[in-house]
Motif scaffolding. Structure first.
Motif: not given
Length: 397
Positions: A3, A27, A31, A33, A187, A203-204, A218
């Motif tokens: 993360d 984050i 993920e 981002v 990540t 994802d975001r 999102t």
């Protein structure tokens, strides 16, 4: 995987410019981002601070829970992919991909296996002995991706990696990068100025402006629930139509009036928002192009909320028709809307004599008969109207 957390991260240059201002962003492990925003929004600076390529003026960057402010890039367990590929021209593809591992004294057998596996994943196994000059732009970008993959980092950091590719290849490569993330689960923090690229991959999405985080969510929630004028205008293509308007009472209900047009506001929409506080006051009305439709093509036709317009231009794209028309109300010329445009004419318009017209865009069913130079009627989905405070730029409700 790891993360990443940015806690009140600020980058102030010696001349006093705040490139990034008090950025807070978490984050999650695995993920994807995307940092998105116009030129000068601070997105690349933020990425470079995560990588250790840019000094942090204040705040904390954590990777896998560990503060990395003072760690050099090589000790942060990240791999970067740049827009200019940064390949060594005298080395083969295989040597370019394995060079970082060679510097780390990884055994040759391990390097060869990692390079082979990454090349197969990216579909470039037939090019391992070629030099970069013998490759196309898309193939070079795959090599740059492969060089990052073989390192097996905790996180990938990508700075506009597709900006040097043509439009068709960008679409193909963003699909491949998204698919690659699904397979690897690493990540990823990705920087782009292209909001279409952002919403199709992430994802975001974190929207930045002038070094400050505007909203992170999102892609669909950013589209449906923008917090302010800037996010509303930035997310969505074609962009949201915006116009000064006034909310007023009519027939025991309420309407929003702009120019010679008015739209009845549904009771549920009125009750669920704070619009009552803006009765008989100026607001900024936002209507997305896809919330217009040709009333003749709606199964249950409604006679209310129809706009009579004259189409200035129509673009038939096969799956949809885009039309442009003028409304007799001035364009919204605030700092929010001017920051959305790189066109100098927008700022010139703000400084010159106000034009009492603004151009709207509508995305219609391709079966519409609306054509340039002709009058047309358009139905508006009033449940999808957006309202903004003209003073603060914040969404109302």
């Amino acid at each position: 995987m790891a993360d990443i957390a940015l806690e009140s991260v600020t980058r102030k240059f010696p001349d006093g410019t705040l490139a990034v201002n008090e950025l807070n962003l978490e984050i999650a492990e695995g993920e994807f981002v995307v940092l998105v925003g116009p030129s000068g929004s601070g997105k690349s600076t933020a990425l470079r601070m995560i990588a250790g390529l840019e000094e942090i003026t204040s705040g904390t960057v954590k990777i896998a829970g560990k503060v990395v402010n003072d760690l050099p890039p090589r000790d942060r367990d990240i791999a970067m992919v740049f827009q200019n590929y940064a390949l060594y021209p005298h080395m083969s593809v295989a040597d370019n991909m394995g060079f970082a591992l060679k510097l780390r004294k990884v055994p040759k057998e391990d390097i060869a296996k990692r390079v082979k596996d990454a090349a197969e994943l990216l579909g470039i196994e037939d090019y391992l002995q070629r030099k970069p000059r013998q490759l196309s732009g898309g193939q070079r970008q795959r090599v740059a991706m492969g060089r990052a993959i073989v390192r097996e980092p905790a996180a990938f950091l990508m700075d506009e990696p597709l900006s040097n590719l043509d439009a068709k290849l960008r679409v193909q490569m963003r699909t491949e990068i998204a698919g690659l993330h699904q397979r690897l689960g690493t990540t990823t923090v990705y920087v782009t100025h292209d909001q279409v690229e952002a919403v199709t991959m992430a994802d975001r999405v974190a929207v930045l402006r002038d070094g400050m985080l505007q909203q992170v969510d999102t892609p669909q929630r950013l589209y449906d629930y923008p917090v302010n004028l800037f996010v509303a205008g930035f997310i969505g293509s074609p962009a949201m139509n915006m116009v000064p308007a006034r909310v007023t009472s009519k027939d025991s209900g309420a309407v929003v009036v702009f120019g010679s047009h008015e739209i009845k506001i549904p009771a549920k929409r009125l009750q669920a928002s704070k619009l009552e506080e803006f009765k008989d006051k100026e607001v900024i009305l936002g209507i997305r192009p896809e919330d217009f439709e040709d009333p003749d093509l709606i199964p249950e036709r409604q006679e209310e909320n129809l706009l009579e317009v004259k189409v200035s231009l129509s673009e038939t794209l096969g799956s949809e028709t885009i039309i442009y028309f003028d409304v007799d109300a001035p364009a919204v010329l605030t700092k929010d809307t001017m920051d959305l445009s790189s066109d100098a004419s927008v700022e010139e318009a703000a400084a010159s004599e106000p034009r009492n017209e603004s151009t709207f865009t509508a995305r219609l069913n391709p079966k519409t008969k609306a054509r340039g130079g002709e009058a047309a009627r358009l139905a508006v989905d009033a449940s999808r109207l957006y309202f903004f405070d003209p003073t603060t730029g914040r969404v109302i409700g």
